[in-house]
Design a protein around this motif. Structure first.
Motif, short mmCIF file in Angstrom:
data_model
loop_
_atom_site.label_atom_id
_atom_site.label_comp_id
_atom_site.label_asym_id
_atom_site.label_seq_id
_atom_site.Cartn_x
_atom_site.Cartn_y
_atom_site.Cartn_z
N ASN A 179 0.83 -1.21 0.00
CA ASN A 179 0.00 0.00 0.00
C ASN A 179 0.87 1.27 0.00
O ASN A 179 0.59 2.21 -0.73
N GLU A 180 1.92 1.25 0.80
CA GLU A 180 2.81 2.41 0.87
C GLU A 180 3.58 2.61 -0.43
O GLU A 180 3.89 3.74 -0.80
N ASP A 181 3.87 1.52 -1.13
CA ASP A 181 4.60 1.62 -2.40
C ASP A 181 3.74 2.23 -3.49
O ASP A 181 4.26 2.79 -4.45
N GLY A 182 2.43 2.09 -3.39
CA GLY A 182 1.54 2.62 -4.40
C GLY A 182 1.46 1.73 -5.62
O GLY A 182 2.00 0.62 -5.66
N ALA A 183 0.81 2.22 -6.62
CA ALA A 183 0.61 1.45 -7.86
C ALA A 183 1.93 1.29 -8.59
O ALA A 183 2.73 2.22 -8.66
N PRO A 184 2.17 0.10 -9.12
CA PRO A 184 3.42 -0.12 -9.84
C PRO A 184 3.45 0.62 -11.17
O PRO A 184 2.42 0.87 -11.78
N ASP A 185 4.64 0.98 -11.59
CA ASP A 185 4.84 1.63 -12.88
C ASP A 185 4.79 0.56 -13.96
O ASP A 185 5.62 -0.35 -13.98
N PRO A 186 3.82 0.63 -14.87
CA PRO A 186 3.71 -0.41 -15.90
C PRO A 186 4.91 -0.44 -16.86
O PRO A 186 5.14 -1.43 -17.54
N VAL B 4 7.71 -8.81 -2.58
CA VAL B 4 6.72 -8.69 -1.51
C VAL B 4 5.44 -9.44 -1.91
O VAL B 4 4.87 -10.17 -1.09
N GLU B 5 5.01 -9.28 -3.14
CA GLU B 5 3.82 -10.00 -3.61
C GLU B 5 4.02 -11.51 -3.57
O GLU B 5 3.12 -12.25 -3.16
N ASP B 6 5.20 -11.97 -3.98
CA ASP B 6 5.50 -13.40 -3.93
C ASP B 6 5.49 -13.93 -2.50
O ASP B 6 4.96 -15.00 -2.22
N ASP B 7 6.09 -13.16 -1.59
CA ASP B 7 6.10 -13.57 -0.18
C ASP B 7 4.69 -13.61 0.40
O ASP B 7 4.37 -14.48 1.20
N LEU B 8 3.86 -12.68 -0.01
CA LEU B 8 2.48 -12.66 0.46
C LEU B 8 1.74 -13.91 -0.03
O LEU B 8 1.02 -14.55 0.74
N GLU B 9 1.94 -14.27 -1.27
CA GLU B 9 1.32 -15.49 -1.80
C GLU B 9 1.82 -16.73 -1.07
O GLU B 9 1.04 -17.62 -0.73
N ARG B 10 3.13 -16.79 -0.83
CA ARG B 10 3.70 -17.93 -0.10
C ARG B 10 3.14 -17.99 1.31
O ARG B 10 2.82 -19.07 1.82
N LEU B 11 3.02 -16.84 1.96
CA LEU B 11 2.49 -16.79 3.32
C LEU B 11 1.06 -17.30 3.37
O LEU B 11 0.69 -18.06 4.26
N ASP B 12 0.26 -16.89 2.40
CA ASP B 12 -1.15 -17.30 2.37
C ASP B 12 -1.33 -18.79 2.07
O ASP B 12 -2.40 -19.34 2.31
N SER B 13 -0.28 -19.43 1.56
CA SER B 13 -0.41 -20.84 1.18
C SER B 13 0.07 -21.82 2.25
O SER B 13 0.03 -23.02 2.02
N VAL B 14 0.52 -21.32 3.40
CA VAL B 14 1.04 -22.23 4.43
C VAL B 14 0.18 -22.16 5.70
O VAL B 14 -0.55 -21.19 5.93
N ALA B 15 0.33 -23.19 6.52
CA ALA B 15 -0.39 -23.26 7.80
C ALA B 15 0.24 -22.30 8.80
O ALA B 15 1.39 -21.84 8.63
N ASP B 16 -0.49 -22.00 9.87
CA ASP B 16 -0.04 -21.04 10.88
C ASP B 16 1.26 -21.44 11.57
O ASP B 16 1.95 -20.58 12.12
N ASP B 17 1.60 -22.71 11.58
CA ASP B 17 2.80 -23.15 12.29
C ASP B 17 3.96 -23.50 11.34
O ASP B 17 4.96 -24.07 11.75
N ASP B 18 3.87 -23.10 10.10
CA ASP B 18 4.91 -23.41 9.12
C ASP B 18 6.16 -22.55 9.39
O ASP B 18 6.04 -21.35 9.65
N PRO B 19 7.34 -23.15 9.33
CA PRO B 19 8.58 -22.39 9.56
C PRO B 19 8.82 -21.27 8.54
O PRO B 19 9.57 -20.33 8.82
#
Length: 62
Positions: free
Chosen positions: A18-25, A35-50
């Motif tokens: 949100n702070e970064d704003g819209a990406p430059d096309p 950051v987007e990749d890490d967010l996707e990875r985070l959403d795909s694992v269980a709460d106790d995943d290392p």
């Protein structure tokens, strides 16, 4: 009731995007892509995943 580490990391990643704003096309922002990749990875694992601790350390989430 306190937030879980996963919830805190997710909030940090969303705040970062949100702070970064819209990406430059015209240019690929590799940091924003990471950051987007890490967010996707985070959403795909269980709460106790290392992986959550690994991502938390990367973004300094305590």
């Amino acid at each position: 009731m306190s937030d879980t580490l996963k919830q805190r990391v997710r909030a940090k990643l969303l705040r970062q995007l949100n702070e970064d704003g819209a990406p430059d096309p015209e240019q690929e922002d590799t940091r924003q892509v990471s950051v987007e990749d890490d967010l996707e990875r985070l959403d795909s694992v269980a709460d106790d995943d290392p992986l959550i601790e690994e991502i938390a350390a990367r973004y300094l989430v305590f």
